[in-house]
Design an enzyme around this catalytic site. Structure first.
Site, PDB file in Angstrom:
ATOM      1  N   HIS A 302      20.119 101.176   1.955  1.00 16.48           N
ATOM      2  CA  HIS A 302      20.549 101.621   0.615  1.00 16.48           C
ATOM      3  C   HIS A 302      21.493 100.542   0.053  1.00 16.48           C
ATOM      4  O   HIS A 302      21.133  99.372  -0.012  1.00 16.48           O
ATOM      5  CB  HIS A 302      21.177 103.016   0.751  1.00 16.48           C
ATOM      6  N   ARG A 357      16.614  96.767 -13.043  1.00 14.55           N
ATOM      7  CA  ARG A 357      18.001  96.338 -12.746  1.00 14.55           C
ATOM      8  C   ARG A 357      17.983  94.914 -12.207  1.00 14.55           C
ATOM      9  O   ARG A 357      18.915  94.143 -12.411  1.00 14.55           O
ATOM     10  CB  ARG A 357      18.657  97.312 -11.755  1.00 14.55           C
ATOM     11  N   ASP A 403      19.279  95.086  -5.456  1.00 14.40           N
ATOM     12  CA  ASP A 403      20.143  94.374  -4.512  1.00 14.40           C
ATOM     13  C   ASP A 403      19.708  92.927  -4.273  1.00 14.40           C
ATOM     14  O   ASP A 403      20.466  92.130  -3.735  1.00 14.40           O
ATOM     15  CB  ASP A 403      20.182  95.133  -3.181  1.00 14.40           C
TER      16      ASP A 403
END
Ligand code: CMX
Length: 464
Positions: A302, A357, A403
């Site tokens: 995560h 994102r 990420d």
């Protein structure tokens, strides 16, 4: 934002039927600058809407549960209601119906800035409405006024060994701040459950206000001289955070505004959001609920993936040096996979395309750091990894997630301490999870308690 810009944005919103026209005779929510008043107006209407919806449709069937879903992390199982955002596998996240580019365009900005203020996103997540400049300024002011961190928490953070991971420090500090919980205090006094949302709201506002200071103390203790500058009452939430971390470059503040906006919410089923909701359903106060969510965010599948990406890129550079050929890089990626590890920053449980994102961070890099070697490395990886993951044939989504890009931007502005990156993600995640928790209490959602099965019981159930 100037008056001209405000008027232009208002016209844009009217054109999209988001705001009523001037003089339409509606004393709309955009005239109220206190978020709690806006909520107090909205809640009874929403409560009635849900009551009626459940009365009419409560018994309707909306899906099937397959055996694989029980062993497969409940993928695709519709099991939660979350109002703040919805994640489409192909299109990505929409915050209350608005895509990231729309939020970048419509949400108020800092003076001279071009990225949205997270205060505005919080208003949007809580109310469903794009806020005015005055509303966003009111939130900045309130958060600045609520920012003080209790002395016992500062002392606790100062006493932690430098070997303790920043996320463990962050989570412990948040739990310890529940000494301030208005919800826990009110519950102990036996208040009526219809008022729970108000105390949850107070805790949410206080907690969000305090998080940048907590996070800055952790950063300055671990990587600088331990001093943290005081809150500047004239700055916004992200601007203050950047200052407290010790970054004076205005572009770093702009990056923080974007970063803290886009990491805020990703509908309800991801580990951090779901955990906050689950723990909150036991009426654990918002501090304890959010701390639990942060322990989930600290997992490498995560939020910790943003740290893992930089660790992986650093290893790649150490092994292969500066300019890397595609062939060398492919070999490095295959070695990662053959070593039984994941390529961090790639894949997603819901998304099936490049994460918007990721895309908006890429746009930021193209605008502000196009020649940065690390950005070029990340772009080169973007060209190679999806085909390799497809060839391997395991990952359902070969595309990059949020990420894969965030660390590169932080490195460029000299924040090189990769172990710290997930704390930034955590500060942002407070916006979405706590906005949802306020509504959980307003809707009076009960203790979450799904039914679990043993394999034996499951076999019997399917006639085997
Ligand atoms: N590299 C290598 N293998 C991958 C992979 C990746 N990036 N993504 C998925 N896979 C593998 C899975 O490990 C799984 O393997 P097994 O069958 O051996 O168990 C298989 O492909 C199928 O997985 P999936 O259904 O595509 O993905 P999941 O929904 O189970 O998991 C996620 C999603 C994000 C955990 C996974 O893609 C992953 O581990 N990615 C790398 C870590 C990462 O970037 N996490 C951050 C996600 C965003 C966030 O929450 O911050």
């Amino acid at each position: 934002m100037s008056l001209v810009n405000t008027a232009a944005r208002r016209l844009l919103l009217q054109a999209r039927n988001v705001l009523p026209a001037f003089g339409a005779g509606v004393r709309n929510a955009s005239e109220l600058t206190n978020l709690k008043d806006v909520l107090a107006n909205q809640i009874p209407e929403k409560q009635t809407e849900i009551k009626e919806f459940r009365k009419e449709c409560g018994a309707k069937v909306i899906g099937e549960i397959q055996v694989d879903m029980l062993y497969g992390g409940m993928r695709g199982m519709k099991g939660l209601v979350t109002e703040t955002s919805v994640l489409d596998p192909d299109e990505g996240i929409r915050f209350r119906g608005y895509s990231i580019p729309e939020c970048q365009e419509l949400l108020p900005k800092a003076p001279g800035g071009s990225e949205p203020l997270p205060e505005g996103l919080f208003w949007l997540l809580v109310t469903g409405d794009i806020p005015s400049d005055a509303q966003v300024q009111a939130i900045s002011k309130e958060w600045n006024e609520r920012a003080a961190v209790p002395p016992h928490v500062v002392q606790m953070l100062n006493n932690f060994p430098s070997s303790l991971h920043p996320m463990s420090q962050f989570s412990a500090a948040i739990s310890a701040m529940n000494s301030e919980s208005k919800f826990a205090e009110a519950y102990a006094q036996g208040v009526h459950k219809s008022t729970y949302w108000e105390h949850t709201y107070e805790d949410a506002m206080n907690l969000i206000a305090k998080l940048p200071t907590v996070a800055a103390i952790i950063y300055r203790n671990l990587y600088r001289d331990s001093s943290v500058c005081p809150i500047d009452m004239n700055l916004d939430w992200s601007g203050n955070f950047a200052q407290m971390l010790g970054y004076d470059d205005p572009m770093f503040s702009e990056l923080m505004r974007l970063y803290l906006t886009i990491h805020s919410d990703h509908e309800g089923g991801n580990v951090s959001a779901h955990t906050v909701h689950l723990v909150g359903s036991a009426l654990s106060d918002p501090y304890l609920s959010f701390a639990a969510g942060m322990n989930g965010l600290a997992g490498p599948l995560h939020g910790l993936a943003n740290q893992e990406v930089l660790v992986w890129l650093t290893k790649l550079q150490e092994k292969l040096g500066g300019a890397v050929s595609d062939a060398e890089m492919k070999e490095f990626i295959w070695n990662t996979l053959q070593g039984g590890q994941v390529v961090p920053g790639y894949g997603h449980a819901v998304l099936r395309k490049t994460d918007p994102r990721y895309e908006c961070q890429r746009q930021f890099a193209l605008k502000h750091l196009p020649d940065d070697p690390m950005f070029q490395l990340v772009s080169q990886i973007y060209k190679l990894v999806p085909d390799i993951l497809l060839e391997q044939g395991k990952a359902k989504n070969p595309w990059p997630n949020v990420d894969a890009h965030s660390g590169v931007l932080l490195q460029y502005y000299k924040m090189t301490e990769m172990n710290y990156y997930t704390v930034l993600f955590g500060v942002s995640r407070a916006l979405g999870t706590l906005a949802s928790l306020i509504w959980d209490r307003a809707f009076g959602l009960p203790l979450e308690r799904p039914k679990s099965m043993s394999t034996e019981g499951l076999k019997k159930l399917v006639g085997r």
